[in-house]
Design a protein around this motif. Structure first.
Motif, mmCIF file in Angstrom:
data_model
loop_
_atom_site.group_PDB
_atom_site.id
_atom_site.type_symbol
_atom_site.label_atom_id
_atom_site.label_comp_id
_atom_site.label_asym_id
_atom_site.label_seq_id
_atom_site.Cartn_x
_atom_site.Cartn_y
_atom_site.Cartn_z
ATOM 1 N N VAL B 233 -13.191 -21.207 -14.009
ATOM 2 C CA VAL B 233 -12.474 -22.438 -13.634
ATOM 3 C C VAL B 233 -11.099 -22.063 -13.076
ATOM 4 O O VAL B 233 -10.514 -21.055 -13.465
ATOM 5 C CB VAL B 233 -12.296 -23.413 -14.832
ATOM 6 C CG1 VAL B 233 -13.626 -24.019 -15.256
ATOM 7 C CG2 VAL B 233 -11.620 -22.729 -16.022
ATOM 8 N N ILE B 234 -10.623 -22.895 -12.136
ATOM 9 C CA ILE B 234 -9.319 -22.651 -11.515
ATOM 10 C C ILE B 234 -8.509 -23.931 -11.706
ATOM 11 O O ILE B 234 -9.042 -25.028 -11.492
ATOM 12 C CB ILE B 234 -9.456 -22.356 -9.994
ATOM 13 C CG1 ILE B 234 -10.541 -21.313 -9.750
ATOM 14 C CG2 ILE B 234 -8.133 -21.882 -9.403
ATOM 15 C CD1 ILE B 234 -11.799 -21.822 -9.147
ATOM 16 N N ASP B 235 -7.249 -23.811 -12.093
ATOM 17 C CA ASP B 235 -6.481 -25.039 -12.318
ATOM 18 C C ASP B 235 -6.137 -25.720 -10.991
ATOM 19 O O ASP B 235 -6.242 -25.110 -9.922
ATOM 20 C CB ASP B 235 -5.255 -24.798 -13.215
ATOM 21 C CG ASP B 235 -4.176 -23.955 -12.554
ATOM 22 O OD1 ASP B 235 -4.196 -23.816 -11.318
ATOM 23 O OD2 ASP B 235 -3.314 -23.423 -13.280
ATOM 24 N N ASP B 236 -5.743 -27.009 -11.077
ATOM 25 C CA ASP B 236 -5.564 -27.801 -9.863
ATOM 26 C C ASP B 236 -4.470 -27.270 -8.947
ATOM 27 O O ASP B 236 -4.520 -27.452 -7.737
ATOM 28 C CB ASP B 236 -5.264 -29.266 -10.234
ATOM 29 C CG ASP B 236 -6.503 -29.966 -10.767
ATOM 30 O OD1 ASP B 236 -7.610 -29.422 -10.542
ATOM 31 O OD2 ASP B 236 -6.375 -31.024 -11.416
ATOM 32 N N LYS B 237 -3.467 -26.589 -9.564
ATOM 33 C CA LYS B 237 -2.366 -26.072 -8.744
ATOM 34 C C LYS B 237 -2.700 -24.714 -8.145
ATOM 35 O O LYS B 237 -1.900 -24.125 -7.439
ATOM 36 C CB LYS B 237 -1.110 -25.942 -9.609
ATOM 37 C CG LYS B 237 -0.521 -27.278 -10.016
ATOM 38 C CD LYS B 237 0.765 -27.046 -10.804
ATOM 39 C CE LYS B 237 0.770 -27.883 -12.066
ATOM 40 N NZ LYS B 237 1.506 -27.270 -13.164
ATOM 41 N N ARG B 238 -3.867 -24.205 -8.415
ATOM 42 C CA ARG B 238 -4.301 -22.867 -8.046
ATOM 43 C C ARG B 238 -3.289 -21.801 -8.509
ATOM 44 O O ARG B 238 -2.927 -20.888 -7.782
ATOM 45 C CB ARG B 238 -4.531 -22.736 -6.535
ATOM 46 C CG ARG B 238 -5.702 -21.787 -6.236
ATOM 47 C CD ARG B 238 -5.508 -20.984 -4.974
ATOM 48 N NE ARG B 238 -5.937 -21.659 -3.762
ATOM 49 C CZ ARG B 238 -5.840 -21.096 -2.556
ATOM 50 N NH1 ARG B 238 -5.334 -19.886 -2.415
ATOM 51 N NH2 ARG B 238 -6.237 -21.755 -1.503
ATOM 52 N N GLN B 239 -2.841 -22.013 -9.739
ATOM 53 C CA GLN B 239 -1.884 -21.078 -10.312
ATOM 54 C C GLN B 239 -2.632 -20.075 -11.185
ATOM 55 O O GLN B 239 -2.416 -18.887 -11.096
ATOM 56 C CB GLN B 239 -0.874 -21.883 -11.128
ATOM 57 C CG GLN B 239 0.316 -21.087 -11.547
ATOM 58 C CD GLN B 239 1.291 -21.953 -12.355
ATOM 59 O OE1 GLN B 239 1.072 -23.149 -12.587
ATOM 60 N NE2 GLN B 239 2.362 -21.331 -12.799
ATOM 61 N N TRP B 240 -3.512 -20.595 -12.022
ATOM 62 C CA TRP B 240 -4.275 -19.752 -12.937
ATOM 63 C C TRP B 240 -5.761 -20.021 -12.814
ATOM 64 O O TRP B 240 -6.175 -21.147 -12.577
ATOM 65 C CB TRP B 240 -3.868 -20.024 -14.402
ATOM 66 C CG TRP B 240 -2.441 -19.730 -14.706
ATOM 67 C CD1 TRP B 240 -1.442 -20.634 -14.865
ATOM 68 C CD2 TRP B 240 -1.842 -18.441 -14.881
ATOM 69 N NE1 TRP B 240 -0.254 -20.012 -15.121
ATOM 70 C CE2 TRP B 240 -0.472 -18.644 -15.147
ATOM 71 C CE3 TRP B 240 -2.317 -17.132 -14.843
ATOM 72 C CZ2 TRP B 240 0.418 -17.588 -15.368
ATOM 73 C CZ3 TRP B 240 -1.435 -16.081 -15.066
ATOM 74 C CH2 TRP B 240 -0.086 -16.321 -15.326
ATOM 75 N N ALA B 241 -6.520 -18.928 -13.005
ATOM 76 C CA ALA B 241 -7.971 -19.078 -13.094
ATOM 77 C C ALA B 241 -8.423 -18.386 -14.368
ATOM 78 O O ALA B 241 -7.752 -17.462 -14.863
ATOM 79 C CB ALA B 241 -8.639 -18.454 -11.885
ATOM 80 N N TYR B 242 -9.534 -18.846 -14.905
ATOM 81 C CA TYR B 242 -10.037 -18.312 -16.171
ATOM 82 C C TYR B 242 -11.511 -17.958 -16.013
ATOM 83 O O TYR B 242 -12.287 -18.752 -15.461
ATOM 84 C CB TYR B 242 -9.844 -19.339 -17.290
ATOM 85 C CG TYR B 242 -8.403 -19.794 -17.392
ATOM 86 C CD1 TYR B 242 -7.473 -19.075 -18.144
ATOM 87 C CD2 TYR B 242 -7.959 -20.920 -16.688
ATOM 88 C CE1 TYR B 242 -6.143 -19.475 -18.211
ATOM 89 C CE2 TYR B 242 -6.633 -21.328 -16.743
ATOM 90 C CZ TYR B 242 -5.728 -20.597 -17.505
ATOM 91 O OH TYR B 242 -4.410 -20.987 -17.550
ATOM 92 N N ILE B 254 -6.425 -14.989 -14.891
ATOM 93 C CA ILE B 254 -6.147 -14.412 -13.574
ATOM 94 C C ILE B 254 -5.071 -15.226 -12.884
ATOM 95 O O ILE B 254 -5.134 -16.461 -12.865
ATOM 96 C CB ILE B 254 -7.429 -14.413 -12.708
ATOM 97 C CG1 ILE B 254 -8.519 -13.602 -13.401
ATOM 98 C CG2 ILE B 254 -7.158 -13.864 -11.309
ATOM 99 C CD1 ILE B 254 -9.884 -13.790 -12.787
ATOM 100 N N ASN B 255 -4.107 -14.535 -12.327
ATOM 101 C CA ASN B 255 -3.137 -15.194 -11.476
ATOM 102 C C ASN B 255 -3.859 -15.555 -10.181
ATOM 103 O O ASN B 255 -4.295 -14.675 -9.434
ATOM 104 C CB ASN B 255 -1.968 -14.229 -11.204
ATOM 105 C CG ASN B 255 -0.901 -14.868 -10.334
ATOM 106 O OD1 ASN B 255 -1.212 -15.638 -9.421
ATOM 107 N ND2 ASN B 255 0.349 -14.559 -10.622
ATOM 108 N N ALA B 256 -4.008 -16.842 -9.918
ATOM 109 C CA ALA B 256 -4.860 -17.276 -8.805
ATOM 110 C C ALA B 256 -4.192 -17.075 -7.452
ATOM 111 O O ALA B 256 -4.825 -17.264 -6.414
ATOM 112 C CB ALA B 256 -5.267 -18.738 -8.991
ATOM 113 N N GLN B 257 -2.931 -16.687 -7.449
ATOM 114 C CA GLN B 257 -2.254 -16.395 -6.186
ATOM 115 C C GLN B 257 -2.364 -14.914 -5.834
ATOM 116 O O GLN B 257 -2.621 -14.548 -4.693
ATOM 117 C CB GLN B 257 -0.772 -16.811 -6.278
ATOM 118 C CG GLN B 257 -0.577 -18.314 -6.367
ATOM 119 C CD GLN B 257 -1.077 -19.056 -5.137
ATOM 120 O OE1 GLN B 257 -0.878 -18.629 -4.011
ATOM 121 N NE2 GLN B 257 -1.756 -20.183 -5.354
ATOM 122 N N THR B 258 -2.164 -14.057 -6.851
ATOM 123 C CA THR B 258 -2.180 -12.606 -6.587
ATOM 124 C C THR B 258 -3.528 -11.971 -6.910
ATOM 125 O O THR B 258 -3.757 -10.819 -6.579
ATOM 126 C CB THR B 258 -1.114 -11.902 -7.440
ATOM 127 O OG1 THR B 258 -1.487 -12.068 -8.831
ATOM 128 C CG2 THR B 258 0.264 -12.479 -7.222
#
Lengths: 390, 320
Positions: B233-242, B254-258
């Motif tokens: 799952v990825i949060d709405d802000k695309r900040q974190w994914a799990y 996971i840092n969804a940006q890097t």
């Protein structure tokens, strides 16, 4: 009704899509020809009628593999064809094999006993052979066969799997009972090797001799036969199943039975349902109308290994197929929770071995704690330093 | 004075009730769902629903729970308040999991044994189409704009891109072996897919349909073969994914940006599927083998609680 119609039209629609979208879909289909070579078998002697003789063991697995490949093939523009070459009893397998080579078959699934596998391998100069029948340790250790991939676990892999479990259970003293056939002796050799490898003790060993004496029955004979002093577990080597089933619950001391009967080591088992195995068990039953056997599983994997390679490399050249199968990129999903791959030194498929009771899966070695510097699956069977194969 | 206090406490009670969410968990081997109050950390009750329940989701109005009862060959409709079964959808054979479009009008069901995706119109409760896909379709998702339905087939090792209008397959992306789960980012630009056998997470660019990033996982002291990614799952802000790592018993943060893995959180055994709380301040995980769910506080990335729910928890849905 509407769904049936849809089913009819969907392939057409998909071809239409394939033709016009172009993305990942070829315009003309690549034809992949695979042969399946086996010989009819005589119905062997059996202990019980509960397990009927299965004439098409292996073939149904290959057919399922081809079917799965073709489901994928409709998206990749590939079509897989299986030529079935079933040699009649008494006829010459070598001739059939040569004919397949002449017809241009270069990927051949072979379901033949060890002696015949050697005979056809000597005639081979162009094809890649997928052996889905032998468990022969010699082929994996000393008498290596060029361009032959062995899908089923060898006897050594099975014995090591059993040994890991016995070690974990601290069943350290084994009573080894060996049947009368040459295969039973090979199985016993693998058990002795594993005992040494894992520091276990074979505290007693006896040969089971068949007799037709009506006064000797399982009830009376086995309690006498098993009076060999104390031991933790009885290991039986009876590959054909001629007496092993008689042993459980009849031993002089109450001890578990393990080996070719009792808790068995196998590549596949009907009780196995983890890691998505339920799905393939269901698919197989729908196709074949029976349970999936080891040889079916092996032939399925052989067909799928070819499918995976062709999908990812677009090549059917046996040299290139072999190179991909031996590369680190090749990872086959085999419904046993770990990616399967080939040991480049002897062509053996790396895989967990299932230890199963008649209706339940007990454990799937390699067990936790048996470590290996490269791949824990290589704690089973002949590892690279132990083999003379190149 | 006393009356005031009572009023106040009633008010407090009602507000806390209003904010408390309910977590529903399918129990594959109990043929039931568990109803959990995550704030109190309590299993409220277990309700029989049918054979081998797996996929679970709420309707757009949050009033209906859809549950795939695989061995009954059905997706059932359960009243989310009374938990009474109120209907059944024509899901096709062996439905494993499903996805609902953003409008709440269509459901797409993976028929694992049949190599098909069934399209159901939710208002008329009719199956309107079946789409032939690869072998053993499992993970399924709808893009936020409804343009794409993506289906991952576990044995074909592909993601199929099904057109949301015509229901034709327009493209296929070859992925790492045994793809399990997939999810779009909220902006619809990326599709994240897990490969159970290769132990990877792939990020696919929706425009080009190509894999643009591969994330690998490594946990010190744990064999690589234990890392079998499933739910993502990825949060709405695309900040974190799990990502749930299966028998590694961990959730990767996971840092969804890097695309860097920043943390591994130890949860229960064989962690399977994941769901956010409505405001995305908590994450719920189903742990198949330890028969519990874990609650992760997403502000601090800490596991705060585990709650025993029943045998083989599989899917999870959260009702505000």
């Amino acid at each position: 009704m509407i769904f049936n119609l849809l089913r009819l039209f969907l392939p057409l629609m998909l071809m239409f899509v394939a033709f016009f979208s172009g993305q990942g879909l070829a315009e003309t289909k690549q034809e992949i020809k695979i042969a399946y070579l086996t010989q009819e078998k005589q119905v062997p002697a059996a202990l019980s009628n509960l397990e009927p003789f299965i004439a098409d063991k292996g073939l149904q697995g290959a057919l399922l593999g081809i079917k799965d490949n073709n489901t994928t093939g409709q998206f990749t523009g590939q079509n897989y064809f299986l030529k079935q070459e079933i040699v009649p009893l008494g006829a010459d397998v070598k001739l059939a094999f040569s004919a397949l080579l002449k017809e241009g078959y270069q990927l051949i699934i072979v379901n033949l006993p060890a002696a015949q596998l050697v005979q056809i391998q000597q005639l081979n100069n162009q094809a890649l052979l997928f052996d889905v029948a032998t468990r022969t340790d010699a082929f994996r250790q000393s008498q290596c066969l060029q361009d032959v991939l062995h899908i089923l676990p060898s006897r050594a892999m099975r014995a090591d799997a059993l040994a890991q479990y016995m070690l974990k259970k601290r069943w350290n003293r084994w009573f080894l009972v060996v049947g009368a056939t040459p295969e039973d002796e090979l199985y016993a050799q693998a058990i002795r090797r594993s005992a040494k490898r894992f520091g276990m003790k074979i505290s007693a060993e006896k040969k089971w001799l068949h007799s037709y004496d009506a006064r000797r029955t399982a009830q009376s004979d086995i309690p006498v036969f098993t009076q060999v002093g104390d031991y933790d577990v009885l290991v039986v080597a009876d590959e054909q199943g001629l007496f092993g089933e008689y042993i459980s619950y009849r031993t002089w001391l109450p001890r578990p039975v393990i080996g070719t009967q009792g808790l068995v080591a196998t590549a596949w088992h009907r009780a196995h349902e983890q890691w998505g195995a339920v799905q393939i068990q269901n698919r197989f039953k729908t196709l074949a109308g029976r349970q999936m056997e080891e040889e079916d599983y092996a032939a399925y994997l052989a067909a799928r290994a070819i499918g995976e390679t062709v999908t990812r490399t677009q090549s059917v050249d046996p040299t290139q197929v072999k190179a991909y199968l031996f590369s680190e990129r090749f990872k086959l999903q085999g419904y046993k929770g770990k990616p399967l791959s080939f040991r480049a030194w002897n062509g053996q498929l790396r895989q967990p071995v299932l230890l199963a009771a008649p209706t339940s899966l007990v454990v799937a070695p390699p067990l936790e704690g048996f470590l290996h510097p490269k791949n824990e699956l290589d704690t089973l069977g002949y590892d690279q330093p132990e083999t003379h194969c190149q | 004075m006393e009356i005031k206090a009572i009023l106040l406490s009633t008010l407090l009670l009602s507000t806390s009730l209003a904010t408390a969410e309910t977590v529903f968990v399918t129990l594959e081997k109990d043929n039931a769902i568990a109803v959990v109050d995550p704030i109190a950390g309590k299993l409220i009750k277990t309700v029989y629903v049918g054979q081998r329940p797996r996929g679970i989701a709420l309707s757009k109005d949050q009033q209906t729970l859809y549950i795939a009862t695989s061995d009954d060959d059905a997706v059932i409709e359960v009243d989310a308040n009374t938990l009474q079964v109120k209907g059944e959808l024509p899901s096709g054979e062996d439905p494993e999991t499903f996805a609902i479009n953003g409008l709440g009008t269509r459901m797409y069901v993976s028929n694992e044994d049949d190599n098909q995706v069934t399209v159901i119109d939710l208002s008329s409760k009719q199956a309107i189409q079946q789409v032939a896909v690869g072998v053993e379709p499992e993970g399924i998702a709808v893009s936020p704009d409804g343009k794409w339905i993506v289906s991952a087939s576990e044995t074909t090792n592909m993601v199929h891109w099904i057109d949301g209008e015509s229901h034709e397959i327009k493209a296929n992306t070859l992925v790492d072996p045994r793809p399990r789960a997939l999810n779009f980012t909220a902006d619809g630009q990326q599709l994240w897919v897990t490969s159970e056998i290769d132990g990877t997470l792939m990020v696919i660019d929706v425009a080009s349909k190509e894999i643009v990033r591969r994330v690998r996982f490594s946990v010190p002291g744990l064999g690589q073969e234990k890392i079998q990614p499933v739910g993502v799952v990825i949060d709405d802000k695309r900040q974190w994914a799990y990502v749930a790592l299966g028998p590694a018993n961990r959730v990767a943060v996971i840092n969804a940006q890097t695309f860097e893995v920043e943390k591994y959180l130890l949860v229960g055994a064989r962690v399977w599927n994941l769901a956010f709380s409505p405001a995305q301040e908590r994450l719920y995980t189903t742990n198949g083998v330890s028969h519990d769910i874990s609650i992760i506080d997403l502000e601090n990335h800490k596991v705060t609680k585990s709650i025993a729910v029943g045998r083989y928890p599989w899917g999870v849905a959260v009702k505000p």
